[in-house]
Design an enzyme around this catalytic site. Structure first.
Site, PDB file in Angstrom:
ATOM      1  N   LYS A   1      33.228  33.657  33.612  1.00 23.48           N
ATOM      2  CA  LYS A   1      32.989  34.288  34.915  1.00 23.48           C
ATOM      3  C   LYS A   1      33.968  33.760  35.960  1.00 23.48           C
ATOM      4  CE  LYS A   1      31.450  36.209  38.584  1.00 23.48           C
ATOM      5  NZ  LYS A   1      30.092  36.187  39.105  1.00 23.48           N
TER       6      LYS A   1
ATOM      7  N   CYS B   1      32.326  35.599  45.636  1.00 21.56           N
ATOM      8  CA  CYS B   1      32.902  35.312  44.316  1.00 21.56           C
ATOM      9  C   CYS B   1      34.365  34.889  44.402  1.00 21.56           C
ATOM     10  CB  CYS B   1      32.749  36.531  43.409  1.00 21.56           C
ATOM     11  SG  CYS B   1      31.042  36.913  42.971  1.00 21.56           S
TER      12      CYS B   1
END
Length: 425
Positions: free
Chosen positions: A203, A257
C-alpha cells in the site's frame, strides 16, 4: 459471519460499513464523535461521497447499520482510523493503538481483526499483535489478525470498494485466509492473500509511486519556468512515446495518503529512501512556488484582491486533509497586502478556520483568480462572466483544468509561466 464492528467512520470506515450492511450483514459503526454517531443513526452522513447518502439511508432504515461510541461483541472487527504524521514526520499510530485497545474487551476466540488504516511496515506484528497478547490472547491461535489496506479513489469509493483487487496480509497464513474470506463476501475483484508486512509495504509503495511521479512533473514545471518552456506541451509530446506517462504539475500533493504514506517508508529506512524523501520535499515546495507566482502577478498592485478557487486536494470532493491549497491560503493571508477571498462549492465553513465567500463575493472586483482544485464547477467557468465581474480578468490555473476563452481573459497555467507579466490597474 453475521456481525461486523467497524471502528472509525471517516472517508473509508463509513463507506465500508455501508457496503457490508448492504450485503446483508449487521454492522455496528463506532466513532469518537457524538455528532457523527447521531447523524448516522438518523440515516445521514457527514462526508461527501457519490452514492453514499442513499445507501446509508437505506441500510439504517433496514436496521442493518447503526452507530455507537462503544464497540460491541462481533465476529469481525475492522479498524479504519486515521494515521497522520507527527511534526517530525514520523507515523502517528496512536489512533490504531487506541482502537485496538477499545475492541480488546469485546474480543472472543475465533474473531477476525482487520486493520484497514494505512500503517508503517511491521505495525501489525510489532504494535497490534502485542497489545492483544497483553490482553491474554494467543494471536497465532485465538485470533485472526490481518492488514487489508484501502485502495480507493474519493468520488469512486463505493465502486472501488467492490471492484478493486484487495491485498490481505495476515500475521499467519490462516489469518490471511480468514480475513480474505470476509472481503470475498462483497468484492468482485481479486482478493490476494499474503503476509502482513508485505501488504503494509504494498500500500505504501502504491502511493509512493504516484508521489514520486508527481514530483517529477512538478520539478519539470520549475525547470520549464527557468528555461522558458511550456511544460504542458513538453508533457504532451513526451507522452506520445509508448512507454512514457508523465503526470501534469500542480500546486502540491494532498490527501491522507499520497502526502503522508511515503514518510512511513522514510521513517523505517531513512538511509535507503533518498528518492522518496526528495520527492516529498519537491511536492511540499509547490505551495511556495504558487504563492511566488501570485506575488509576481500582483507585484505592481498596492492591495490586490485575489480570489482563491478550491480548497480540497482533488476535484469534486469535500476532503481538505493535507491539502496544499490550505497552505497556499495561509501563506497569502499572512501577507497583509492581499484582500483575499476564498470560494469552494464543496467545502463547508466549519471545515476551515478562515471565512469562505460565495462565487460572486469572491470574483467581484478581483484582480486575480487562482484555481487550486479541479472541481467540475471550475472546469466549466464562464469566461465572459468572469471578465465582467473582475477588475482585471487574469486567471492562474494551477490544476490545468479550466477551458476559458483566452481572448476574454489572460490565463496562466502552472507549467506555462514564461510570458507571465504583472497585472496593471
Amino acid at each position: 459471519m453475521e456481525k461486523i464492528c467497524v471502528v472509525g467512520l471517516g472517508y473509508i470506515g463509513l463507506p465500508t460499513s455501508a457496503i457490508f450492511a448492504r450485503a446483508g450483514y449487521n454492522v455496528l459503526g463506532v466513532d469518537v464523535s457524538e455528532r457523527v454517531i447521531e447523524k448516522l443513526n438518523r440515516g445521514e452522513i457527514h462526508i461527501e461521497e457519490v452514492g453514499l447518502p442513499e445507501i446509508v439511508k437505506q441500510v439504517v432504515n433496514e436496521g442493518k447499520l447503526r452507530a455507537s461510541v462503544t464497540p460491541e461483541e462481533a465476529d469481525v472487527f475492522i479498524i479504519a482510523v486515521p494515521t497522520p504524521i507527527h511534526e517530525d514526520l514520523t507515523a502517528n499510530v496512536d489512533y490504531v493503538i487506541s482502537a485496538t485497545k477499545a475492541i480488546a474487551p469485546f474480543l472472543k476466540k475465533g474473531n477476525i481483526v482487520i486493520v484497514e488504516s494505512t500503517i508503517p511496515p511491521r505495525t501489525m506484528d510489532d504494535v497490534v499483535a502485542p497489545i492483544l497478547r497483553e490482553q491474554g490472547f494467543d494471536t497465532e491461535k485465538d485470533l485472526y489478525l490481518a492488514h487489508c489496506p484501502e485502495r480507493v479513489l474519493p468520488g469512486r469509493i463505493l465502486i472501488e470498494l467492490v471492484e478493486n483487487t484487495r491485498i490481505v496480509g495476515g500475521t499467519t497464513p490462516e489469518a490471511a485466509k480468514q480475513a480474505a474470506d470476509v472481503y470475498r463476501k462483497i468484492v468482485t475483484g481479486d482478493v490476494i492473500e499474503t503476509e502482513a508486512v508485505t501488504a503494509e509495504m504494498s500500500k505504501l509503495m502504491e502511493n509512493t509511486f504516484r508521489d514520486v511521479n508527481i514530483a517529477l512533473a512538478n520539478e519539470l514545471a520549475k525547470i520549464s519556468q527557468r528555461l522558458g518552456v511550456d511544460a504542458h506541451k513538453v508533457i504532451e509530446l513526451a507522452n506520445k512515446h509508448p512507454r512514457v506517462n508523465i503526470h501534469h504539475p500542480g500546486p502540491g500533493v494532498g490527501g491522507h495518503c499520497l502526502a503522508v504514506d511515503p514518510y512511513f517508508i522514510v521513517e523505517k529506512a531513512t538511509e535507503e529512501a533518498k528518492l522518496i524523501k526528495l520527492s516529498r520535499d519537491i511536492n511540499n515546495s509547490m505551495p511556495h512556488f504558487v504563492t511566488t507566482q501570485v506575488h509576481r502577478l500582483t507585484a505592481e498592485l498596492d492591495q490586490p484582491r485575489v480570489a482563491v478557487f478550491g480548497l480540497t486536494y482533488k476535484g469534486n470532493i469535500d476532503d481538505v486533509r493535507e491539502s496544499p491549497a490550505l497552505e497556499i491560503v495561509e501563506m497569502l493571508l499572512d501577507n497583509k497586502r492581499y484582500d483575499l477571498k476564498v470560494y469552494d462549492p464543496h467545502v463547508q465553513q466549519e471545515q476551515v478556520e478562515f471565512p469562505l465567500s460565495s462565487f460572486e463575493e469572491a470574483v467581484k472586483d478581483a484582480h486575480l483568480v487562482v484555481v487550486l482544485a479541479d472541481h467540475n464547477e471550475f472546469k466549466s467557468l464562464n469566461g465572459a462572466e468572469l471578465a465582467s465581474l473582475m477588475k482585471t480578468p487574469v486567471v492562474f490555473d494551477t490544476k490545468n483544468c479550466t477551458n476559458l476563452d483566452e481572448e476574454q481573459l489572460t490565463v496562466y497555467r502552472i507549467g506555462n509561466l514564461m510570458n507571465l507579466k504583472s497585472i496593471q490597474e
